[in-house]
Design a protein around this motif. Structure first.
Motif, short mmCIF file in Angstrom:
data_model
loop_
_atom_site.label_atom_id
_atom_site.label_comp_id
_atom_site.label_asym_id
_atom_site.label_seq_id
_atom_site.Cartn_x
_atom_site.Cartn_y
_atom_site.Cartn_z
N PRO A 98 0.84 -1.20 0.00
CA PRO A 98 0.00 0.00 0.00
C PRO A 98 0.88 1.25 0.00
N PRO A 99 0.47 2.30 -0.70
CA PRO A 99 1.28 3.51 -0.77
C PRO A 99 1.29 4.26 0.56
N MET A 100 2.45 4.78 0.93
CA MET A 100 2.58 5.48 2.20
C MET A 100 1.74 6.75 2.23
N ASP A 101 1.62 7.43 1.08
CA ASP A 101 0.92 8.71 1.11
C ASP A 101 -0.57 8.56 1.40
N ALA A 102 -1.10 7.36 1.27
CA ALA A 102 -2.51 7.15 1.59
C ALA A 102 -2.77 7.22 3.09
N TYR A 103 -1.71 7.18 3.91
CA TYR A 103 -1.87 7.18 5.36
C TYR A 103 -1.40 8.49 5.99
N LEU A 104 -1.07 9.46 5.16
CA LEU A 104 -0.60 10.73 5.70
C LEU A 104 -1.76 11.52 6.29
N ASP A 105 -1.54 12.16 7.42
CA ASP A 105 -2.54 13.07 7.95
C ASP A 105 -2.45 14.40 7.19
N ARG A 106 -3.42 15.27 7.44
CA ARG A 106 -3.51 16.51 6.67
C ARG A 106 -2.25 17.37 6.83
N ALA A 107 -1.76 17.51 8.07
CA ALA A 107 -0.58 18.35 8.30
C ALA A 107 0.64 17.81 7.57
N SER A 108 0.79 16.49 7.56
CA SER A 108 1.93 15.89 6.87
C SER A 108 1.84 16.13 5.36
N ARG A 109 0.64 15.97 4.82
CA ARG A 109 0.45 16.18 3.39
C ARG A 109 0.73 17.64 3.01
N GLU A 110 0.24 18.58 3.84
CA GLU A 110 0.46 19.99 3.55
C GLU A 110 1.94 20.36 3.64
N HIS A 111 2.66 19.76 4.58
CA HIS A 111 4.09 20.03 4.72
C HIS A 111 4.83 19.60 3.45
N PHE A 112 4.51 18.41 2.97
CA PHE A 112 5.21 17.89 1.80
C PHE A 112 4.83 18.68 0.55
N GLU A 113 3.58 19.03 0.41
CA GLU A 113 3.17 19.83 -0.74
C GLU A 113 3.83 21.21 -0.71
N GLY A 114 3.96 21.80 0.49
CA GLY A 114 4.63 23.08 0.61
C GLY A 114 6.10 22.99 0.24
N LEU A 115 6.75 21.90 0.63
CA LEU A 115 8.15 21.69 0.26
C LEU A 115 8.29 21.57 -1.25
N ARG A 116 7.44 20.81 -1.88
CA ARG A 116 7.55 20.62 -3.33
C ARG A 116 7.32 21.94 -4.07
N ARG A 117 6.38 22.73 -3.61
CA ARG A 117 6.15 24.04 -4.25
C ARG A 117 7.39 24.92 -4.13
N ALA A 118 8.01 24.91 -2.95
CA ALA A 118 9.19 25.75 -2.74
C ALA A 118 10.37 25.27 -3.60
N LEU A 119 10.54 23.98 -3.74
CA LEU A 119 11.62 23.46 -4.58
C LEU A 119 11.36 23.77 -6.05
N ASP A 120 10.12 23.66 -6.46
CA ASP A 120 9.79 24.01 -7.85
C ASP A 120 10.08 25.48 -8.12
N ALA A 121 9.72 26.34 -7.16
CA ALA A 121 9.96 27.77 -7.33
C ALA A 121 11.44 28.09 -7.38
N ALA A 122 12.25 27.31 -6.64
CA ALA A 122 13.70 27.52 -6.62
C ALA A 122 14.41 26.79 -7.75
N ASP A 123 13.64 26.09 -8.59
CA ASP A 123 14.20 25.35 -9.72
C ASP A 123 15.18 24.27 -9.25
N VAL A 124 14.83 23.60 -8.15
CA VAL A 124 15.62 22.46 -7.66
C VAL A 124 14.94 21.18 -8.15
N GLY A 125 15.61 20.45 -9.00
CA GLY A 125 15.04 19.22 -9.53
C GLY A 125 15.04 18.10 -8.50
N TYR A 126 14.04 17.23 -8.56
CA TYR A 126 13.96 16.12 -7.61
C TYR A 126 13.09 15.02 -8.21
#
Length: 433
Positions: A223-251
């Motif tokens: 089962p995928p791990m992200d299916a068990y994330l709580d809301r705060a965890s999901r928002e933290h990760f989405e916020g990180l990805r947005r910031a990396l995209d804005a900084a043009d950091v590939g991942y």
């Protein structure tokens, strides 16, 4: 003839022909850390074993089978540090660095893990690590990863490394996922490799990171791990990805990346490479919001990374063939080699060497062993750009002969002030005048 004593298995000597490259790599990393506001902390090589069993986790491979542990004269269990984060957190708690502060710290030194030695992995390895305490937001995670990207660019190895990223969520969401993962894997227990069978009861998330092909095939259907994330965890990760995209950091998001230490929460990451064979992790880390409290401190968020300098130096050497002459020369032992025609000229040669040191920041090597021809050969082996030659005529005229070793230019005879001017014109930094 080899001596009676040999290097302890898994340790390593770093010899003079490569220490120039090590210094360059370290200086680049430390310079970038300084520019991002990190300050140095120096940590002990030995800590109480309980610090790691409590902080890292008793069921981790690191604590169960990789530490160098011994008893002191009073029977207290001590260990050579296998990683830096727990010791850094201990130092911050013990010295009051977390009270109304958000320290950004870096450290370097040897770490010790009892593993099978391979290319890029020895039982002693050198690490530069950095930790940030007291800042919970994803913007801090993004800044650290942006900083690491800058380090790799300035080292010239950015094209050899890739950032892999994942979230393992909060402690609560991690416990929920652990239960679901064990339920999925239990019917396949007999088909798992031996290490994964053992981890099924102690540290099942590590099974996701298995390198054994049969186990990886089983894990692919988990089962995928992200299916068990709580809301705060999901928002933290989405916020990180947005910031990396804005900084043009590939991942690359790697849903099977979990890291092997129990203190991690939310963000986990690895910079990996395909240039070093099986040892592909170059720098690893993540967020550990519960570690300080686990070690007896106040609840304090934390984030950090460790960079294996042994592997970074190997990658740096991989790129050596495409570096400019000036970049290559930084690994040489010297810039200027003072050679003398005979021992009677050694004192004058020493004065010439000191004059160059007084008026430039060039590295000057004087080596009066052997004849002039052998000294010139040694000058060439040292990587020096110039040989400054002293003989009877030079001493009589209070001059020197300048021989270019890395350029097709004629040898010339100069007074000492003109010598300094000539050396400076090649673009090297000046010293006092």
């Amino acid at each position: 003839m080899a001596g009676a004593y040999r290097l302890v298995r898994g340790m390593r000597d770093i010899l003079p022909d490569v220490t120039g490259r090590w210094r360059e790599v370290e200086e680049v990393v430390v310079d970038v850390l300084d520019r991002y506001g990190y300050t140095e902390i120096r940590l002990p090589l030995i800590e109480a074993t309980e610090l790691f069993s409590r902080g890292v986790g008793e069921a981790t491979d690191l604590v169960e089978k990789e530490m160098f542990t011994f008893a002191d004269r009073r029977g207290k269990s001590l260990s050579l540090r296998p990683e830096g984060t727990a010791g850094c957190a201990r130092a911050c708690i013990e010295n009051g660095l977390l009270h109304n502060q958000a320290p950004k710290l870096w450290y370097r030194g040897s770490m010790f893990r009892y593993e099978r030695p391979q290319k890029g992995r020895s039982r002693e390895h050198t690490q530069i690590g950095a930790e940030v305490f007291g800042l919970p937001g994803p913007d801090v995670d993004a800044e650290m990863l942006t900083m690491l990207g800058r380090i790799f660019r300035e080292l010239g190895i950015a094209d050899l490394v890739t950032l892999e990223l994942n979230t393992i969520g909060s402690q609560d969401s991690r416990l929920l996922y652990r239960k679901a993962l064990v339920e999925y894997l239990a019917p396949y227990a007999a088909d798992l490799d031996a290490d994964s069978r053992r981890r099924l009861d102690t540290n099942p998330l590590r099974i996701l990171d298995s390198k054994v092909a049969t186990t990886r095939a089983i894990v692919a259907g988990a089962p995928p791990m992200d299916a068990y994330l709580d809301r705060a965890s999901r928002e933290h990760f989405e916020g990180l990805r947005r910031a990396l995209d804005a900084a043009d950091v590939g991942y690359v998001v790697n849903p099977f990346l979990v890291r092997g230490l129990d203190y991690y929460t939310h963000t986990v990451f690895e910079w990996v490479t395909e240039a070093l064979g099986a040892q592909n992790a170059v720098s690893s880390g993540g967020r550990y919001d519960g570690l300080v409290e686990r070690l007896g401190g106040r609840p304090t968020p934390g984030l950090g990374f460790g960079m294996g300098l042994d592997r970074v130096v190997l990658l740096h050497a991989e790129k050596a063939s495409v570096r400019t002459d000036n970049e290559q020369h930084r690994h040489a032992r010297a810039d200027v080699f003072v050679a003398v025609a005979g021992p009677e000229h050694a004192q004058y040669g020493a004065g010439v060497a000191e004059h160059v040191r007084d008026h430039t920041t060039l590295r000057v090597l004087q080596h009066a062993v052997g004849g002039l021809r052998s000294q010139i050969r040694e000058a060439d082996r040292s990587g020096a750009r110039w040989a400054v030659i002293v003989g009877d005529d030079e001493v009589a005229e209070n001059r020197v002969s300048l021989k270019w070793l890395r350029a097709d230019r004629p040898q010339s005879t100069l007074d000492l002030d003109t010598l300094v001017t000539e050396l400076k014109q090649d673009g090297h930094p000046q010293g006092p005048t």
